[in-house]
Design an enzyme around this catalytic site. Structure first.
Site, PDB file in Angstrom:
ATOM      1  N   HIS A 108       2.510   4.383   4.975  1.00 33.10           N
ATOM      2  CA  HIS A 108       1.656   5.112   4.046  1.00 33.10           C
ATOM      3  C   HIS A 108       2.192   6.515   3.789  1.00 33.10           C
ATOM      4  CE1 HIS A 108      -1.833   2.344   5.525  1.00 33.10           C
ATOM      5  NE2 HIS A 108      -1.017   1.738   4.692  1.00 33.10           N
ATOM      6  N   SER A 121       0.800  -1.219   0.000  1.00 30.90           N
ATOM      7  CA  SER A 121       0.000   0.000   0.000  1.00 30.90           C
ATOM      8  C   SER A 121       0.831   1.266   0.000  1.00 30.90           C
ATOM      9  CB  SER A 121      -0.987   0.016   1.167  1.00 30.90           C
ATOM     10  OG  SER A 121      -0.311  -0.101   2.389  1.00 30.90           O
TER      11      SER A 121
END
Length: 253
Positions: free
Chosen positions: A200, A149
């Site tokens: 992230h 991610s």
């Protein structure tokens, strides 16, 4: 020697992923995107049995800087904590990959993925070192993360930077496109406490480095030299698809 992974079989997340891929149609998914998704699914399911385990390649600042285990800079993005972690990441990547690969061309997109993967990992390590220095807490240098991610967040930033200004939906709220990725960063951290905020954030910063600094032009020049085909100019990427949960899992090590 290859590690003896347990065959996970068809867990729910893997079955959902295969179902969605079939619904889209394998012939409608560009090759690099399809290869990336299938490769990570087969790795998670234990059908691909590489000479490492998840703990061997989860990335932390200490494992890279002090342990000098540089393979983690790339391999950590290929592993996933559980089947739903894999599912959400791959479905989000499916939509972004289909759009960007068709626009960039498969060779260019493949090199872009490699660059963003490594840049995200290097940024994660730098954030870990910085966090330990600023907060005097070894957690930031030792917390270990896996998952794709961070790379997906980088792709989101690249996509958003090349779009015309507009609005998009994040968690049921309309926001200006330029703030959407930052809003997702906070929302995921609130909804999924085990997610890697630092991972992230590293993806967002890597995307910004590619999209907003001379590093992007240098990367595009290198890609052009390798593939013989210049990446497209900014401004023609289609709007982002609806928001999905992209999660990198982290755990202290």
């Amino acid at each position: 020697m290859p590690r003896n992974r347990n065959r996970r079989g068809l867990e729910l997340g893997v079955m959902l992923l295969m179902w969605d891929l079939m619904n889209v149609g394998l012939t409608h998914i560009p090759p690099v995107t399809l290869f990336t998704i299938f490769g990570q699914a087969l790795l998670y399911a234990g059908i691909i049995n590489p000479p490492w385990s998840k703990l061997d390649v989860c990335i932390s600042a200490r494992s890279v800087m002090k342990g000098k285990d540089y393979r983690r800079l790339f391999l950590s993005a290929l592993e996933h904590g559980d089947d739903m972690h894999l599912y959400y990441n791959m479905i989000s990547f499916l939509m972004k990959g289909r759009s960007l690969e068709r626009r960039y061309g498969s060779p260019n997109f493949a090199f872009l993925l490699i660059v963003l993967s490594l840049l995200t990992s290097v940024t994660y390590v730098a954030l870990g070192v910085l966090g330990e220095l600023v907060f005097d807490d070894s957690y930031y240098a030792t917390v270990c993360a896996i998952g794709f991610s961070g790379v997906i967040f980088a792709l989101k930033v690249v996509t958003s930077a090349e779009e015309a200004p507009g609005m998009t939906m994040v968690g049921g709220v309309m926001l200006p496109l330029k703030y959407a990725t930052w809003a997702e960063l906070v929302l995921i951290h609130l909804l999924v406490p085990r997610s890697s905020f630092m991972g992230h954030l590293a993806g967002i910063l890597a995307g910004l480095a590619y999209a907003k600094t001379p590093l992007g032009a240098l990367t595009d020049s290198a890609i052009t030299a390798i593939t013989g085909d210049a990446p497209p100019s900014a401004g023609s990427v289609k709007p982002n698809p609806p928001w999905f949960l992209d999660v990198t899992v982290s755990s202290p090590k």
